[in-house]
Scaffold this motif. Sequence first.
Motif, PDB file in Angstrom:
ATOM      1  N   LEU A  60      16.385  22.080 -14.891  1.00 52.83           N
ATOM      2  CA  LEU A  60      15.163  21.567 -15.519  1.00 52.83           C
ATOM      3  C   LEU A  60      14.352  20.812 -14.466  1.00 52.83           C
ATOM      4  O   LEU A  60      14.797  19.761 -13.966  1.00 52.83           O
ATOM      5  N   HIS A  61      13.201  21.362 -14.109  1.00 53.22           N
ATOM      6  CA  HIS A  61      12.322  20.703 -13.151  1.00 53.22           C
ATOM      7  C   HIS A  61      11.190  20.028 -13.914  1.00 53.22           C
ATOM      8  O   HIS A  61      10.382  20.680 -14.571  1.00 53.22           O
ATOM      9  N   LEU A  62      11.134  18.687 -13.816  1.00 52.13           N
ATOM     10  CA  LEU A  62      10.180  17.885 -14.583  1.00 52.13           C
ATOM     11  C   LEU A  62       9.123  17.314 -13.647  1.00 52.13           C
ATOM     12  O   LEU A  62       9.408  16.425 -12.830  1.00 52.13           O
ATOM     13  N   LEU A  63       7.909  17.812 -13.738  1.00 60.74           N
ATOM     14  CA  LEU A  63       6.849  17.445 -12.790  1.00 60.74           C
ATOM     15  C   LEU A  63       5.930  16.337 -13.306  1.00 60.74           C
ATOM     16  O   LEU A  63       5.117  15.818 -12.570  1.00 60.74           O
ATOM     17  N   GLY A  64       6.056  15.953 -14.560  1.00 63.12           N
ATOM     18  CA  GLY A  64       5.119  14.999 -15.142  1.00 63.12           C
ATOM     19  C   GLY A  64       5.097  13.656 -14.440  1.00 63.12           C
ATOM     20  O   GLY A  64       4.032  13.072 -14.219  1.00 63.12           O
ATOM     21  N   ILE A  65       6.276  13.133 -14.076  1.00 62.66           N
ATOM     22  CA  ILE A  65       6.351  11.813 -13.439  1.00 62.66           C
ATOM     23  C   ILE A  65       5.619  11.831 -12.097  1.00 62.66           C
ATOM     24  O   ILE A  65       4.865  10.907 -11.773  1.00 62.66           O
ATOM     25  N   ASP A  66       5.831  12.882 -11.324  1.00 59.95           N
ATOM     26  CA  ASP A  66       5.150  13.006 -10.025  1.00 59.95           C
ATOM     27  C   ASP A  66       3.634  13.072 -10.213  1.00 59.95           C
ATOM     28  O   ASP A  66       2.880  12.397  -9.504  1.00 59.95           O
ATOM     29  N   THR A  67       3.187  13.867 -11.171  1.00 64.01           N
ATOM     30  CA  THR A  67       1.746  14.018 -11.408  1.00 64.01           C
ATOM     31  C   THR A  67       1.130  12.711 -11.888  1.00 64.01           C
ATOM     32  O   THR A  67       0.043  12.324 -11.440  1.00 64.01           O
ATOM     33  N   ASN A  68       1.816  12.009 -12.779  1.00 63.98           N
ATOM     34  CA  ASN A  68       1.325  10.709 -13.244  1.00 63.98           C
ATOM     35  C   ASN A  68       1.313   9.683 -12.118  1.00 63.98           C
ATOM     36  O   ASN A  68       0.426   8.832 -12.045  1.00 63.98           O
ATOM     37  N   GLY A  69       2.316   9.760 -11.236  1.00 59.83           N
ATOM     38  CA  GLY A  69       2.354   8.842 -10.102  1.00 59.83           C
ATOM     39  C   GLY A  69       1.176   9.044  -9.166  1.00 59.83           C
ATOM     40  O   GLY A  69       0.577   8.076  -8.681  1.00 59.83           O
ATOM     41  N   HIS A  70       0.845  10.319  -8.890  1.00 56.27           N
ATOM     42  CA  HIS A  70      -0.313  10.602  -8.045  1.00 56.27           C
ATOM     43  C   HIS A  70      -1.617  10.141  -8.702  1.00 56.27           C
ATOM     44  O   HIS A  70      -2.502   9.601  -8.041  1.00 56.27           O
ATOM     45  N   ALA A  71      -1.719  10.386  -9.981  1.00 51.89           N
ATOM     46  CA  ALA A  71      -2.978  10.112 -10.683  1.00 51.89           C
ATOM     47  C   ALA A  71      -3.161   8.639 -11.009  1.00 51.89           C
ATOM     48  O   ALA A  71      -4.278   8.116 -10.936  1.00 51.89           O
ATOM     49  N   HIS A  72      -2.052   7.946 -11.358  1.00 51.11           N
ATOM     50  CA  HIS A  72      -2.197   6.581 -11.871  1.00 51.11           C
ATOM     51  C   HIS A  72      -1.375   5.526 -11.141  1.00 51.11           C
ATOM     52  O   HIS A  72      -1.485   4.355 -11.469  1.00 51.11           O
TER      53      HIS A  72
ATOM     54  N   PRO B 169       2.730   4.565  -9.435  1.00 45.89           N
ATOM     55  CA  PRO B 169       4.037   4.358 -10.080  1.00 45.89           C
ATOM     56  C   PRO B 169       4.158   3.048 -10.863  1.00 45.89           C
ATOM     57  O   PRO B 169       5.095   2.893 -11.643  1.00 45.89           O
ATOM     58  N   THR B 170       3.258   2.113 -10.619  1.00 44.47           N
ATOM     59  CA  THR B 170       3.312   0.862 -11.376  1.00 44.47           C
ATOM     60  C   THR B 170       2.509   0.934 -12.670  1.00 44.47           C
ATOM     61  O   THR B 170       2.455  -0.044 -13.420  1.00 44.47           O
ATOM     62  N   SER B 171       1.915   2.086 -12.937  1.00 47.98           N
ATOM     63  CA  SER B 171       1.037   2.218 -14.090  1.00 47.98           C
ATOM     64  C   SER B 171       1.831   2.398 -15.388  1.00 47.98           C
ATOM     65  O   SER B 171       3.005   2.759 -15.383  1.00 47.98           O
ATOM     66  N   ARG B 172       1.154   2.149 -16.488  1.00 44.72           N
ATOM     67  CA  ARG B 172       1.747   2.366 -17.803  1.00 44.72           C
ATOM     68  C   ARG B 172       2.078   3.841 -18.009  1.00 44.72           C
ATOM     69  O   ARG B 172       3.120   4.182 -18.593  1.00 44.72           O
ATOM     70  N   GLU B 173       1.209   4.728 -17.511  1.00 45.01           N
ATOM     71  CA  GLU B 173       1.420   6.171 -17.683  1.00 45.01           C
ATOM     72  C   GLU B 173       2.720   6.621 -17.011  1.00 45.01           C
ATOM     73  O   GLU B 173       3.485   7.408 -17.581  1.00 45.01           O
ATOM     74  N   TYR B 174       2.971   6.127 -15.805  1.00 47.68           N
ATOM     75  CA  TYR B 174       4.188   6.494 -15.069  1.00 47.68           C
ATOM     76  C   TYR B 174       5.433   6.011 -15.808  1.00 47.68           C
ATOM     77  O   TYR B 174       6.411   6.752 -15.983  1.00 47.68           O
ATOM     78  N   LYS B 175       5.396   4.771 -16.266  1.00 50.10           N
ATOM     79  CA  LYS B 175       6.552   4.194 -16.956  1.00 50.10           C
ATOM     80  C   LYS B 175       6.783   4.856 -18.310  1.00 50.10           C
ATOM     81  O   LYS B 175       7.940   5.094 -18.706  1.00 50.10           O
ATOM     82  N   ASP B 176       5.702   5.144 -19.021  1.00 47.89           N
ATOM     83  CA  ASP B 176       5.850   5.830 -20.306  1.00 47.89           C
ATOM     84  C   ASP B 176       6.435   7.226 -20.118  1.00 47.89           C
ATOM     85  O   ASP B 176       7.201   7.712 -20.958  1.00 47.89           O
ATOM     86  N   ASN B 177       6.070   7.866 -18.990  1.00 53.88           N
ATOM     87  CA  ASN B 177       6.605   9.197 -18.701  1.00 53.88           C
ATOM     88  C   ASN B 177       8.113   9.138 -18.456  1.00 53.88           C
ATOM     89  O   ASN B 177       8.865  10.041 -18.847  1.00 53.88           O
ATOM     90  N   ILE B 178       8.579   8.054 -17.827  1.00 53.00           N
ATOM     91  CA  ILE B 178      10.019   7.899 -17.607  1.00 53.00           C
ATOM     92  C   ILE B 178      10.743   7.789 -18.953  1.00 53.00           C
ATOM     93  O   ILE B 178      11.802   8.393 -19.162  1.00 53.00           O
TER      94      ILE B 178
END
Length: 931
Positions: free
Chosen positions: A208-220, A222-231
């Motif tokens: 299972l390759h999960l790309l959402g966290i990486d994409t959210n990290g680039h966009a927002h 890693p300290t963002s709410r989006e990154y943490k919610d994705n985790i």
Amino acid sequence: MLLFFIVGLLVHFVFFASIFDIYFTSPLVHGMTPQFTPLPPPARRLVLIVADGLRADALYEFDENGNPMAPFIRNIVTHEGSWGISHTRVPTESRPGHVALIAGFYEDVSAVAKGWKENPVEFDSLFNESKYTWSWGSPDILTMFAKGATGDHVFTYSYDANDEDFGAQDVTKLDTWVFDKVKEFFHAARKNQSLFSKLNEEKIVFFLHLLGIDTNGHAHRPTSREYKDNIKLVDEGIKDIVSLLKEFYGNDEKTAFILTSDHGMTDWGSHGAGHPSETFTPFVAWGAGIKYPQKVSAQQFDEALLKECKLEYWKRQDVNQADIAPLMASLIGVPFPVNSLGILPVDYLNNTDVFKAESMYTNAVQILEQFKVKMTQKKEVTLSFLFTPFNLLSDSKQLDILRKARSYIKQRKYDEAVSLCKDLIDLALKGLSYYHTYDRFFLGINVVLGFVGWASYASLLIIKSHSSPTSSVSKEVKKPSHLLTCSFVAIGVLIACFLLIQGCPRTYYVYCLLPVPIWYAVLREYQVIQDLITSLLTFPLSHVFGYLFVCTLGIEVLVLSFFYRYMLTAGLTVFAGWPFITHLWTRAKSISLSWIFFCLLLAVFPLMPVIGRKPDISVVIGAGLLVLLLSLFVVTTLIKRKDGFINGKLLLHLLQMLSIVLAMCVVYSTHKSLLRKQGLPLINQIVSWIILASSFVLPLLSPTLLFQRLVSIFLSSMSTYLLLSTGYEALFPLVLSCVMFVWIHMEQETLQRCGVSCKQKVSNIQFTCNTDISQFRQLSWDDTRRAFFLVFFLVTAFFGTGNIASINSFDLASVYCFLTVFNPFMMGALMMWKILIPFVLVMCAFEAVQLTTQLSSKSLFLMVLVISDIMALHFFFLVKDYGSWLDIGTSISHYVIVMCMTIVLVFLNGLAQLLTTKKLQLCGKPKSHLI
């Protein structure tokens, strides 16, 4: 001269390519026998979950409410499995990370040429050795392992690449898609007997390759709410998948689970280098064959991280990323990937001691097989009396260690067997490195000989052409002696025969034979060498050594600036004192004051941080306003002077000002739209591409008068640069351009001080199609300084806002005005153009300096090439193949950058001449006064 530059370009391409044959060759060998442990494995199936871009601390830490960021994984760590940190290597990118995880070796750099998507050399992997593998995720990752697999047993399910949109409203759909498809897959399997039977086989893998966290990290970030919610979303998804598998397999406890990441991410949302936030990734294993949690009283690790994550009493077991592949192979009982260099982390295994010892023995034999093949290949292409074997691991020692390890296993001395196998692996890895770098010294000597010869020949050409122009015409050119020609032909034939006998690759012929014609060309100029030595003897020894000291010091400052950016600040501060050293202060105070002010202002940029900065659009808008104010001042000045700046010319200038305004509006509105998660507006994207395209055309419509053309180039470049900026770097080209404009005036004043007549003012000089003016004068010491200034400003243009040690500072947010859907080649091209814009501004100013100083462009250009080659040779000696991977990668990158600068300089010189001398006629009516 044209022939010289063509040959020079080819020679530098060879020097550039040599680094790939010396340091960037593929370490892979083929022809090994697959090795596997003869004992039954603990697991029938393996689930590998890779959360792309997930940092270790981000998974293990607690949120602001004191709750675990990933409660299910936290429960696994404390109740069911083992945990640790997986240490990755640079480059911390997706493909190298996945290759290390699944194939067990660290990707060679030859994959860069194919964007880390294609397989430059086919390799074995865990998927290839499995009975069946099913994988879900990004098409970029899944396809490369399916393509390399033999047979039809690796099945991939991927979404459309266009879904990888950094500006999308919700990128967690990339992960929910994977979880949903896995659920659908298992539900469908209940009704499909063929699929159901395959799923109940042994030695199968689910990836299972999960790309959402990486994409959210680039966009927002890693300290963002989006990154943490994705985790948290991933944590819930994994919980569901684990429950689904337990239900499907009737809770048979024969499933092993691995959760990790291919790389981490910096606080500013990028990766690629060796910062701990990029190289520290989580590793959690549980299920069949994995040890349960172990409590400890103390651990020799980073106490801050352990206490922050409240894991100081749960045993942490770190692994290298490549070690995960042999662990997974051991869990399901498949052969270790034959190209794997990973060392089995036996402390993770919950199995008998004999199983651990046998698995370690298999691991040692598998790596030893690669050593044997590598040694055989090298021995076959080396003359027997020249071959030097790796003495630490002779044939007898191999047999002795293997026999002793097998004896320990039979005697049930399992710990001793494991330790002995680890020693054998260590020796085999050293031996692999030895044979992989076997020809490195030989090739390096030849490249150095070529470098020194080429720099010597270029220097002699400068001296021959410009030191005494009157005598050079009258002197009869002496032909080289017949003996010299025959000697070099004989040397070339001997070298070719030697390489032929050894069966060396074709590229070796180029590297080894290239120094022969270069040094022949140098020794042909023995008369010039003799005259140079005679001339130097007439100078006081103190003057000669003083000049050499200053030149060496200047080049060392340039070299050190690659490691310490503040050296550029020191150099620019010294530059600011130039008017006082040369007494220009008394002749042109206003220009001198401008030079001092802008040099000191430019000196601030290398002191500013290149990493960790957050986007600051207000600074970008401010830079745009300053450009508009400057352009209004230019318009007003030219209109008052009635410098022919009317009608179409004024309209063109206003059009360029409009592009600056549009760029500011696009940057602001795009930033706001992305914050609202509404994506990149189509109109903004269209306007951005139009501004980029027009920036190449509008300067060619302006008059070829030096001042007006340079202003036009500056405005067009700034409109594009603003679109590619996210913070203070938007001010950099503005300040750099001001320094360049003042430099042009300073050089003219210097020339007048030396008594050389300048018939025209700077404002009246026109760029002509032939910028190589016929030589009015001989070279002087000032010309060496001008060449050094150019190289220094080029290095400043590159490192003014960045640093190779922080290559991860290239933020994808820079290209969001043009595109947000992941496209590595297009995004890379845009970021490359952003890097080149300051280079173009410097080169265009250099064209103007050549005109104002009335010196042949070829002469200055040759001096620049010599300085660059000396720097490149310096970095060639600094290349490392030891130490940290960041140190190794950085040292190689330095050499590559300087070589690229030398090669790109030819391209930039041509581009600068095109931008400064060409004039487009829209109405088709030629205007003679502009030609």
